[in-house]
Each structure stands twice: as C-alpha cells, then as structure tokens.
Design an enzyme around this catalytic site. Structure first.
Site, PDB file in Angstrom:
ATOM      1  N   CYS A 119       0.873  -1.164   0.000  1.00 27.52           N
ATOM      2  CA  CYS A 119       0.000   0.000   0.000  1.00 27.52           C
ATOM      3  C   CYS A 119       0.919   1.226   0.000  1.00 27.52           C
ATOM      4  CB  CYS A 119      -0.983  -0.023   1.170  1.00 27.52           C
ATOM      5  SG  CYS A 119      -0.236  -0.130   2.807  1.00 27.52           S
ATOM      6  N   SER A 120       0.559   2.309   0.647  1.00 24.25           N
ATOM      7  CA  SER A 120       1.414   3.496   0.605  1.00 24.25           C
ATOM      8  C   SER A 120       2.550   3.433   1.617  1.00 24.25           C
ATOM      9  CB  SER A 120       0.582   4.763   0.835  1.00 24.25           C
ATOM     10  OG  SER A 120      -0.172   5.063  -0.327  1.00 24.25           O
TER      11      SER A 120
END
Length: 263
Positions: free
Chosen positions: A233-234
């Site tokens: 994800c981020s």
C-alpha cells in the site's frame, strides 16, 4: 472471507516448509546491526553450526560454513554486504535445523519492504522464506534498489492503493506483472456498510470488503504459482498489514505472532 481462509489454508502447503526432527533450535533471528554487519541470534540448549546460502532451502553440502559448534546464542557477521543471504542453524546433538534470514530488505529509498517468511505455522511447519514480501509504495526506488528487488525473483506485484495514490506515486518496479483494483480514496475512508465512521478501527472493519478483489489475486498466485510475490500500500502498514494478517492466519501462524509482525 471464511471460504478464502479455508481454501488458502488447504492449498498453500507449498508455502510452508516442514520442520525436521524434534525442536531444539527454538528460534533464530537475523538483524542488520550496521550498514555492512548482520547479527544472528538464536535459542538452543546445545551448540549449533551455522551455514549460509544465497537462496532459501539451500542444501548444506553446497553451503558456506559461517560458524561451528557455537553455544553463544549470538554471532556478528562483519562485511556482510547487502546481498540477500539465508542461514541454516543446525543443532549439534540432534541435527534439528531452522532457517533464518534478514526480514527487512535493505533499500536506499524503499519503505518497509520485508519478507514474512520464517514464522512457525500449522502442523509444525514454517512459512517459507523468499516467497512473500510486503512493502510500502515504491515511487522513489533507486537503480540499486530495483536491482535488489529484481534479485529477489519477484514475479508478481499487487498494488493495494487507491486510484489517486497510484497516479500520484507510481511504482518504479516495472519489470514484473502488475495488478491493481480500482477504488477511490473516499472508498478507503469509509466504514463497513451500514456503520458510521467514528475512528480508524471502523476503516479497518471495511478492509475485508474493500480488499477482497486484491486478496483474490494474491490467493490465486499462491495456489497456482511457486514464485515470489510482493504486495504494497502506501506506507506498508495498514492495508498491507491487514493482508499479511489474512495470509499468516490462513497458514496457521499464531495470533500473537501475527500481531507482533503487524507492529
């Protein structure tokens, strides 16, 4: 989701390696203690031999001997370099073995890129090293970082981020199959259906629905491939942490271990 857990647990046997003999080498851990230094720690009633190889599950007859007959419980490897290495510790008395590796992949401009192998799983087995990697986003990876990732043999990248995040910070890993499922940031910042959004826990309750398509892609890879995968994800924490918990739970890793990995 219950079906997915059962299917993954039943069919992902290639991701768990059998234990050998009675458990004497209780645990082993590899941590980077300096730019060019690794520290191996272990727990065993007896002295151990330590071998090193450049891929998971390496045969001992082809391995480099790191240490012989040591009861110390800790050993520092100087001039280790950044190349990925795997270590097998062998109990001198009953020859029980345990494999260990550095969990965090050292990258110059990477975030939270780590291997989830090595954890004790169901049936006395362990999650295999070198097959499942979790990560943060990869928009700033250097050329050296890309070489490191390439050398891991990654054959699938699954991006858990929203449409907006993927546009703003595209991954620099471009030489492997890439999969993402579109959704908006508004979908991320939403509670489970029918539940008002009160705090971060409510966002987590929506993850089983929000990330079900991505989990399906990841499970399909596990069930049909034996090649390494990385998902991100981020920051490599929340959505990535949830997906990792699903995988480790399906493999029978104890709950406390899953929570420790998450933290």
């Amino acid at each position: 989701m219950k079906y997915a857990f059962n299917l993954l647990f039943t069919c992902m046997l290639t991701l768990a390696m059998p234990a050998t003999g009675s458990a004497r080498v209780v645990s082993a851990d590899v941590q980077r203690s300096g730019f060019d230094q690794l520290t191996i720690t272990w727990s065993d009633d007896n002295p151990v031999d330590i071998y090193a190889g450049d891929h998971p599950g390496f045969p001992l007859q082809q391995a480099a001997v790191v240490l012989r007959d040591s009861p110390a419980g800790s050993y520092v490897i100087d001039h280790a370099g950044l190349a990925r290495r795997y270590y097998i510790l062998v109990d001198r008395r009953d020859h029980h073995q345990i494999e260990a590796a550095e969990r965090l992949i050292p990258l110059e401009q990477g975030s939270n890129f780590r291997d989830i192998g090595g954890y004790a799983a169901a049936g006395g087995k362990h999650v295999r090293w070198g097959l499942i990697y979790r990560s943060g986003a990869q928009p700033l990876l250097t050329s050296a970082d890309l070489d490191t990732v390439h050398n891991l043999g990654v054959a699938q990248l699954v991006d858990l981020r929203s449409n907006e995040e993927r546009v703003i910070a595209p991954s620099r890993i471009t030489n492997v199959p890439y999969a993402a499922v579109g959704y908006g940031l508004a979908d991320l910042m939403r509670a489970a259906p029918g539940t008002p959004l009160r705090n971060g826990a409510d966002i987590y309750r929506n993850f089983p629905v929000l990330l079900a398509p991505q989990l399906k892609i990841i499970f399909a890879h596990f069930l049909h491939e034996t090649t390494p995968i990385v998902y991100n994800c981020s920051a490599g924490q929340d959505r990535t942490g949830f997906v990792t918990a699903v995988i480790l739970g399906a493999l029978g890793v104890p709950y406390d271990t899953i929570v420790a990995d998450y933290h």
